[in-house]
Scaffold this motif. Sequence first.
Motif, PDB file in Angstrom:
ATOM      1  N   VAL B 237       0.887  -1.158   0.000  1.00  0.00           N
ATOM      2  CA  VAL B 237       0.000   0.000   0.000  1.00  0.00           C
ATOM      3  C   VAL B 237       0.929   1.212   0.000  1.00  0.00           C
ATOM      4  N   VAL B 238       0.959   1.961  -1.094  1.00  0.00           N
ATOM      5  CA  VAL B 238       1.937   3.053  -1.189  1.00  0.00           C
ATOM      6  C   VAL B 238       1.362   4.377  -0.717  1.00  0.00           C
ATOM      7  N   GLU B 239       0.037   4.491  -0.693  1.00  0.00           N
ATOM      8  CA  GLU B 239      -0.554   5.726  -0.181  1.00  0.00           C
ATOM      9  C   GLU B 239      -1.917   5.380   0.389  1.00  0.00           C
ATOM     10  N   ALA B 276       5.382   5.667 -18.788  1.00  0.00           N
ATOM     11  CA  ALA B 276       6.204   4.464 -18.882  1.00  0.00           C
ATOM     12  C   ALA B 276       5.438   3.285 -18.311  1.00  0.00           C
ATOM     13  N   LEU B 277       5.382   2.195 -19.063  1.00  0.00           N
ATOM     14  CA  LEU B 277       4.682   1.011 -18.575  1.00  0.00           C
ATOM     15  C   LEU B 277       5.697   0.004 -18.054  1.00  0.00           C
ATOM     16  N   ALA B 278       5.226  -0.818 -17.136  1.00  0.00           N
ATOM     17  CA  ALA B 278       6.102  -1.830 -16.579  1.00  0.00           C
ATOM     18  C   ALA B 278       6.498  -2.807 -17.686  1.00  0.00           C
ATOM     19  N   ARG B 279       7.782  -3.061 -17.807  1.00  0.00           N
ATOM     20  CA  ARG B 279       8.225  -3.978 -18.850  1.00  0.00           C
ATOM     21  C   ARG B 279       8.279  -5.401 -18.301  1.00  0.00           C
ATOM     22  N   GLN B 280       8.845  -5.548 -17.167  1.00  0.00           N
ATOM     23  CA  GLN B 280       8.973  -6.886 -16.584  1.00  0.00           C
ATOM     24  C   GLN B 280       8.284  -6.887 -15.235  1.00  0.00           C
ATOM     25  N   GLU B 281       7.048  -7.348 -15.229  1.00  0.00           N
ATOM     26  CA  GLU B 281       6.260  -7.201 -14.012  1.00  0.00           C
ATOM     27  C   GLU B 281       6.796  -8.010 -12.838  1.00  0.00           C
ATOM     28  N   LEU B 282       7.273  -9.220 -13.123  1.00  0.00           N
ATOM     29  CA  LEU B 282       7.713 -10.064 -12.015  1.00  0.00           C
ATOM     30  C   LEU B 282       8.918  -9.462 -11.308  1.00  0.00           C
ATOM     31  N   ASP B 283       9.771  -8.769 -12.076  1.00  0.00           N
ATOM     32  CA  ASP B 283      10.947  -8.164 -11.454  1.00  0.00           C
ATOM     33  C   ASP B 283      10.552  -7.128 -10.411  1.00  0.00           C
ATOM     34  N   GLU B 284       9.456  -6.425 -10.692  1.00  0.00           N
ATOM     35  CA  GLU B 284       9.060  -5.367  -9.767  1.00  0.00           C
ATOM     36  C   GLU B 284       8.656  -5.925  -8.414  1.00  0.00           C
ATOM     37  N   PHE B 285       8.063  -7.109  -8.417  1.00  0.00           N
ATOM     38  CA  PHE B 285       7.646  -7.690  -7.144  1.00  0.00           C
ATOM     39  C   PHE B 285       8.848  -7.991  -6.260  1.00  0.00           C
ATOM     40  N   SER B 286       9.944  -8.386  -6.886  1.00  0.00           N
ATOM     41  CA  SER B 286      11.083  -8.827  -6.086  1.00  0.00           C
ATOM     42  C   SER B 286      12.172  -7.766  -6.010  1.00  0.00           C
ATOM     43  N   ALA B 287      11.860  -6.525  -6.407  1.00  0.00           N
ATOM     44  CA  ALA B 287      12.865  -5.473  -6.356  1.00  0.00           C
ATOM     45  C   ALA B 287      13.327  -5.279  -4.912  1.00  0.00           C
ATOM     46  N   THR B 288      14.616  -4.993  -4.743  1.00  0.00           N
ATOM     47  CA  THR B 288      15.113  -4.830  -3.382  1.00  0.00           C
ATOM     48  C   THR B 288      14.733  -3.464  -2.819  1.00  0.00           C
ATOM     49  N   GLY B 289      14.769  -2.454  -3.645  1.00  0.00           N
ATOM     50  CA  GLY B 289      14.426  -1.120  -3.164  1.00  0.00           C
ATOM     51  C   GLY B 289      12.946  -0.866  -3.332  1.00  0.00           C
ATOM     52  N   CYS B 290      12.624   0.341  -3.783  1.00  0.00           N
ATOM     53  CA  CYS B 290      11.226   0.682  -4.033  1.00  0.00           C
ATOM     54  C   CYS B 290      10.775  -0.045  -5.297  1.00  0.00           C
ATOM     55  N   LYS B 291       9.563  -0.598  -5.243  1.00  0.00           N
ATOM     56  CA  LYS B 291       9.077  -1.389  -6.378  1.00  0.00           C
ATOM     57  C   LYS B 291       8.687  -0.516  -7.566  1.00  0.00           C
ATOM     58  N   VAL B 306      17.101   0.799  -1.198  1.00  0.00           N
ATOM     59  CA  VAL B 306      16.422   0.650   0.088  1.00  0.00           C
ATOM     60  C   VAL B 306      14.920   0.782  -0.112  1.00  0.00           C
ATOM     61  N   ALA B 307      14.177  -0.127   0.484  1.00  0.00           N
ATOM     62  CA  ALA B 307      12.716  -0.017   0.409  1.00  0.00           C
ATOM     63  C   ALA B 307      12.258   1.116   1.324  1.00  0.00           C
ATOM     64  N   PRO B 308      11.350   1.968   0.855  1.00  0.00           N
ATOM     65  CA  PRO B 308      10.889   3.072   1.701  1.00  0.00           C
ATOM     66  C   PRO B 308      10.028   2.563   2.846  1.00  0.00           C
ATOM     67  N   THR B 309       9.970   3.335   3.917  1.00  0.00           N
ATOM     68  CA  THR B 309       9.122   2.977   5.045  1.00  0.00           C
ATOM     69  C   THR B 309       7.813   3.748   4.937  1.00  0.00           C
ATOM     70  N   ASN B 310       6.872   3.399   5.812  1.00  0.00           N
ATOM     71  CA  ASN B 310       5.608   4.127   5.811  1.00  0.00           C
ATOM     72  C   ASN B 310       5.786   5.462   6.505  1.00  0.00           C
ATOM     73  N   LEU B 311       5.594   6.548   5.771  1.00  0.00           N
ATOM     74  CA  LEU B 311       5.757   7.876   6.336  1.00  0.00           C
ATOM     75  C   LEU B 311       4.377   8.515   6.459  1.00  0.00           C
ATOM     76  N   VAL B 312       4.249   9.390   7.430  1.00  0.00           N
ATOM     77  CA  VAL B 312       2.972  10.082   7.613  1.00  0.00           C
ATOM     78  C   VAL B 312       3.220  11.583   7.524  1.00  0.00           C
ATOM     79  N   PRO B 313       3.348  12.127   6.323  1.00  0.00           N
ATOM     80  CA  PRO B 313       3.707  13.538   6.211  1.00  0.00           C
ATOM     81  C   PRO B 313       2.580  14.493   6.603  1.00  0.00           C
TER      82      PRO B 313
END
Lengths: 371, 350
Positions: B237-239, B276-291, B306-313
């Motif tokens: 959940v990104v937002e 820009a559309l996702a080219r390789q969808e499966l790669d995005e699921f396993s990305a180490t940083g932000c998907k 680095v994967a971002p954390t949940n921020l509450v701006p």
Amino acid sequence: MHIVANINDLRAYYITEAYGVRRTVKAVDGLSIAIRQNEIYGIAGESGCGKSTLLKVLLGMLTPPLTIVGGSVTYNFEGEPVDMASLSQAELRAMRWKELSYVPQGSMHVLNPVRRIRDTFRDFIGAHVRAPRREIDERVRAYLVELGLPDKVLGSFPHQLSGGMRQRVTIALATILSPRLIVADEPTTALDVVVQRGVIQLLQEIRERAGNTMVVVTHDMGVHANLTDRVAVLYAGQLMEEADTPTIFAQPRHPYTQHLIRSLPKIDDRSERVSIPGRPPALDNPPGGCRFHPRCPYAMEVCKTEVPLIEQVGPNHRVACWLINEERMGRIAARLANAEPRPLATDTQLTPQRPSPGGARSAGGPEGAIR
Amino acid sequence: MTTSEALLKLEQLSRVFTVRRGLATSRFVAVDDVTLAIAADRPEILAVVGESGSGKTTLARMILGQVVPSAGHLHFKGRDMTRLSARERRIWFMKEVQPIFQDPFAAFSPLKKIESYLYETALNFGTATRATVDAHIDQALHTVGLSLKEIKGRYPNELSGGQMQRTAIARALTTNPSLLVADEPVSMLDASLRMAIVNSFRDLKQQQGVSVIYITHDLATAYYAADRIAVMLRGWVVELGPAEQVLGNPLHPYTQILKSSVPEPDPRMRWTEKVALARQELDEFSATGCKFATRCPFAMDVCSRVAPTNLVPDGRMVKCHLYDPAIPAAQKHRAGGAIPLTPVASTKAS
């Protein structure tokens, strides 16, 4: 302006007969439109308005029970205009994909699930072009790269691709032979918004690059606003309104068009929106008069009995509605009362015209028959 | 909010599918660390939006108890759902949480009269007796603008898609549920019929106090109907926040792209830039940083690592490095100045 395909007073019915009961579904009933070269022509309307039947006829996919009862479809790609009804199955088959192409709705169901995408491309091209396999593969790869698709998809089976990718591959398949007329049936429905935007982008790019003509059917007015040059609004197999896309969105004249546009929710606007009650009529027994009258908030007595004529209300803007007719008649009556009577026939703008069958078959004036 | 106050509470909920390819297995995180809650005293419509393959349906199936979470907790009315007995699940949970599916014509058998589904649901869950069932069903149908007279004796093919979907909602209502989970309930319908369905969700919330989880990819109806919106991307959940905030002034670059991709019914507002559309969808699921890093117009160096954390701006949750006060503003400016960076300053206040 060059007319690529001319549909003149087309009547396409589904006629079934079972156990002695004959049923006629008037899916397209007296429709006249002319599709111009290099335009994206949108066809709008709810489900059950005859949009898909129109496409089938346009593509010459006439299998019973679908029958053309009246009118004609004329292609005018190069040289002589061709009447679709005069073409044999073999001639139509040779035309398909090469001159006349089709982007279907459910891309999951159109790609052969047990063949790799590469093989499907080979089948398509091999049926029309005699070339060595290596050459075909090279051409497919180059085309995919041109459209911004990863050439990795060629080795995949359809189920390995996402819905958006499958739809884009289907579009690539349909357009690789540079067809003159591309017919797309709900090309973006059931795709999410970002992919939908990508598909719209892709269709526009192909049109610009290859200079071909497109007919796009969708019920989503947002897609029409972003993709098409002209829009025709169909209801119950008949034309309700046709205009340039900016005109139809800025000044929709028919109540049905107004409803289609205004019922859509918009981001940044949460005001209450209601949809018109009811649904398109069953086409085996359509209502008399204007077919929209049972749902129309402005329905008058005349709407129930008389079919409104298609009238020109502006350049490239046609509407079939008694409200417009009434307005016109009122003005004519006022003018007749005030000024000297003059023959209406000279005033072409004000004369309601019924498209005459057969008038468009002359090569010269298909457009003239509609005006 | 403690567990007892919440109608539904998801805590760091994840679901991992294992994909087997020959001898090799790979993990596929369909829902990744999702935390959200719906309050019990305040019914609301929570829209879950995102592209296909973002984990929306897996999330819905976990809430409905059809898919067991791999990690995290799922509480409904203070009870841990993974520990319910089969009997409790059947007589209590299934009564409280009712599903509405995408395709009403696939959900109902074409050979059965539609009203039989309503009768069966009401009688099997014991919300009505033989004597009261007619009135009960009629009332449920009335809340969605239909009546028993209209559908009695009819088969699915005799009704329109909109009527069928409203009947499906009425069927769900016959158990007097407190939560409806609607998975893409309008995507099979014409744009003009969608409003009827979405309006009935609004009525349900206001008149009957039923909360709705409305899963959709149609952002316009989500904005129109929902109180809060959760934007999903590749399992995250990104937002998450009030609809006016999330779609009125989106912070996450993905939400911004989503919003700008809604085709406006106005030809003067055509898109000018490309997406820009996702080219390789499966790669995005396993990305180490932000998907979203590979597609993000504002991607920074840190995003791919680095994967971002949940921020509450500003009262809403955003999962994006751009709003992380620990990352220097200079880097963000270099990456792209167009994103409003003001919320970073207000982080301390909230």
